[in-house]
Design a protein around this motif. Structure first.
Motif, short mmCIF file in Angstrom:
data_model
loop_
_atom_site.label_atom_id
_atom_site.label_comp_id
_atom_site.label_asym_id
_atom_site.label_seq_id
_atom_site.Cartn_x
_atom_site.Cartn_y
_atom_site.Cartn_z
N VAL A 263 -6.75 1.48 60.99
CA VAL A 263 -6.12 0.40 61.47
C VAL A 263 -6.39 -0.68 60.28
N GLY A 264 -7.59 -1.02 60.22
CA GLY A 264 -7.90 -2.19 59.26
C GLY A 264 -7.41 -1.86 57.71
N ARG A 265 -7.30 -0.73 57.19
CA ARG A 265 -6.66 -0.76 55.99
C ARG A 265 -5.42 -0.76 55.84
N ILE A 266 -4.81 -0.50 56.89
CA ILE A 266 -3.21 -0.72 57.07
C ILE A 266 -2.96 -2.42 57.11
N TYR A 267 -4.01 -2.85 57.90
CA TYR A 267 -3.98 -4.34 57.94
C TYR A 267 -4.01 -4.92 56.50
N ASP A 268 -4.99 -4.53 55.91
CA ASP A 268 -5.30 -4.99 54.48
C ASP A 268 -4.11 -4.96 53.55
N TRP A 269 -3.35 -3.92 53.37
CA TRP A 269 -2.33 -3.56 52.67
C TRP A 269 -1.32 -4.68 52.95
N TYR A 270 -0.71 -4.94 54.17
CA TYR A 270 0.05 -5.84 54.52
C TYR A 270 -0.51 -7.33 54.21
N LYS A 271 -1.50 -7.49 54.56
CA LYS A 271 -1.98 -8.81 54.20
C LYS A 271 -2.28 -9.03 52.92
N ASN A 272 -2.44 -8.22 52.03
CA ASN A 272 -2.49 -8.59 50.53
C ASN A 272 -1.28 -8.55 50.04
N LYS A 273 -0.37 -8.16 50.51
CA LYS A 273 1.26 -8.17 50.09
C LYS A 273 1.92 -9.39 50.69
N ASN A 274 1.07 -10.27 51.44
CA ASN A 274 1.61 -11.32 52.25
C ASN A 274 2.95 -11.08 53.14
N LEU A 275 2.94 -10.06 54.04
CA LEU A 275 3.93 -9.25 54.66
C LEU A 275 3.44 -9.54 56.17
N ILE A 276 2.41 -10.15 56.36
CA ILE A 276 2.10 -10.36 57.87
C ILE A 276 2.33 -11.85 58.12
N ASN A 277 3.47 -12.24 58.82
CA ASN A 277 3.72 -13.69 59.31
C ASN A 277 3.53 -13.99 60.82
N ASN A 278 2.86 -12.97 61.50
CA ASN A 278 2.48 -13.17 62.92
C ASN A 278 1.36 -13.06 63.14
N THR A 279 0.81 -13.98 63.81
CA THR A 279 -0.89 -14.02 64.21
C THR A 279 -1.17 -13.01 65.63
N ASN B 68 5.84 9.80 51.01
CA ASN B 68 6.26 9.20 49.68
C ASN B 68 7.02 7.92 49.92
N GLU B 69 7.77 7.90 51.12
CA GLU B 69 8.66 6.89 51.45
C GLU B 69 8.00 5.41 52.08
N ASP B 70 6.67 5.73 52.49
CA ASP B 70 5.80 4.88 53.06
C ASP B 70 4.98 4.42 52.03
N ALA B 71 5.22 3.37 51.31
CA ALA B 71 4.41 2.77 50.11
C ALA B 71 2.87 2.47 50.49
N MET B 72 2.87 1.96 51.71
CA MET B 72 1.19 1.60 52.25
C MET B 72 0.72 2.83 52.12
N ALA B 73 1.06 3.97 53.10
CA ALA B 73 0.51 5.18 53.30
C ALA B 73 0.16 6.00 51.94
N SER B 74 1.13 5.89 51.11
CA SER B 74 0.85 6.57 49.59
C SER B 74 -0.29 5.85 48.87
N GLU B 75 -0.09 4.37 49.00
CA GLU B 75 -1.34 3.79 48.22
C GLU B 75 -2.69 3.92 48.66
N LYS B 76 -2.72 3.78 50.11
CA LYS B 76 -3.74 3.66 50.73
C LYS B 76 -4.52 5.44 50.77
N LEU B 77 -3.84 6.32 51.01
CA LEU B 77 -4.39 7.71 50.77
C LEU B 77 -5.01 7.98 49.54
N SER B 78 -4.19 7.60 48.42
CA SER B 78 -4.64 7.74 47.12
C SER B 78 -5.94 7.04 47.11
#
Length: 316
Positions: free
Chosen positions: A178-194, A285-295
């Motif tokens: 959960v947290g690492r997925i959240y981190d990726w979206y937060k670092n990409k400024n893709l979270i607009n909802n609290t 591979n189509e899921d950029a977040m998942a590909s990056e975070k797994l690696s």
């Protein structure tokens, strides 16, 4: 009742630590470890003699320097896991070397070596979960291990394709992060909802949970890697929740009412379909977040594994 006690009514709580003292404080059903947690644990006074003991053990079976270091590293993880099992009633998850995550045969041999060492310690394999990174190769290794009643915990899970492949392989348990997925979206400024219900890590677990329940997959969903208690509470009702000592303490310190958020009756829009290797690789591979975070996760666990080995080398 505090929030931790309330949460245990809806989900099985697992301690995400190798610290025996902390596990005693929170009385979880199970416990999980990984190279990072093992690295932190061997610095504790409680495990002072563990390194020398593991080296002595390894020298009895290994000829080369590299083999001694590798086996000693696994022996440390097993002995820490054995100590944990003296406290908890359930299972402990022990992770194989992340650097073999792309080699099915090595995943299997590492897993069996760990199981054999637990057996030497008087621990039956039904109290162990072998942790493997959720690569295609490791998932196929888990499929073979499950046939031999060696249950597996597929970790570093970020994509729906990983979850589907694990379910089809019949693995015992998955750990979506959960947290690492959240981190990726937060670092990409893709979270607009609290709104916590829209947290991308939370949404990912709900999606997997609903899919598994709709199609009656037996694989357990154990949400992991939380950044705050709001994420945990929003997943109340998930099969398992593995939680760090810091967040366990926060839950224990609060008496705010906890409500169940996940139910078996929730629907999913996703269809059941077979997952071939090529389909898995393309969809993941189509899921950029998942590909990056797994690696990234495999690299980081590999780095921490090397740090453990360097400590062993200094003591040989």
């Amino acid at each position: 009742m505090n929030q931790l006690e309330q949460l245990k009514k809806y989900s099985i709580v697992v301690a995400d630590t190798g610290n025996v003292g902390l596990i005693k404080d929170f009385l979880p059903q199970d416990a999980t470890t990984n190279p990072t947690l093992i690295l932190n644990s061997i610095k504790l006074p409680f495990y002072k003699n563990l390194i020398h003991k593991s080296i002595k053990y390894s020298k009895k079976f290994c000829k080369t320097f590299e083999e001694i270091v590798s086996l000693a590293s696994n022996k440390i993880s097993v002995d820490i896991g054995t100590n944990i099992l003296k406290i908890i009633p359930g299972r402990v998850s022990t992770e194989i070397d992340a650097r073999v995550s792309f080699n099915k045969d090595l995943c299997i041999s590492h897993a069996k070596s760990i199981i054999n060492m637990y057996k030497e310690n008087g621990v039956r394999k039904n109290r162990i979960l072998i942790k493997l990174a959720s690569t295609w190769e490791a998932i196929q290794a888990a499929k073979e291990l499950e046939k031999e009643k060696i249950n597996c915990n597929l970790t570093l899970l970020f994509s729906f394709s990983q979850a589907k492949a694990c379910a089809e392989a019949g693995v015992y348990l998955i750990s979506p992060f959960v947290g690492r997925i959240y981190d990726w979206y937060k670092n990409k400024n893709l979270i607009n909802n609290t709104d916590i219900s829209q947290d991308p890590g939370v949404v990912s677990v709900k999606k997997i949970f609903n899919f598994y329940k709709k199609y009656s997959y037996k694989t357990i969903v154990m949400a992991a890697s939380f950044r705050n208690t709001s994420q945990i509470l929003e997943l109340s009702g998930c099969d398992y929740l593995t939680i760090s000592p810091v967040l366990l303490n926060k839950l224990k310190s609060s008496s705010v009412k906890v409500e169940r958020k996940l139910f078996l009756s929730e629907k999913t829009m996703f269809r059941k379909s077979s997952m071939s290797e090529s389909k898995f690789r393309f969809q993941h591979n189509e899921d950029a977040m998942a590909s990056e975070k797994l690696s990234e996760g495999i690299r980081q666990f590999g780095i921490d594994q090397k740090k453990i080995e360097n400590i062993i080398i200094k003591n040989i």
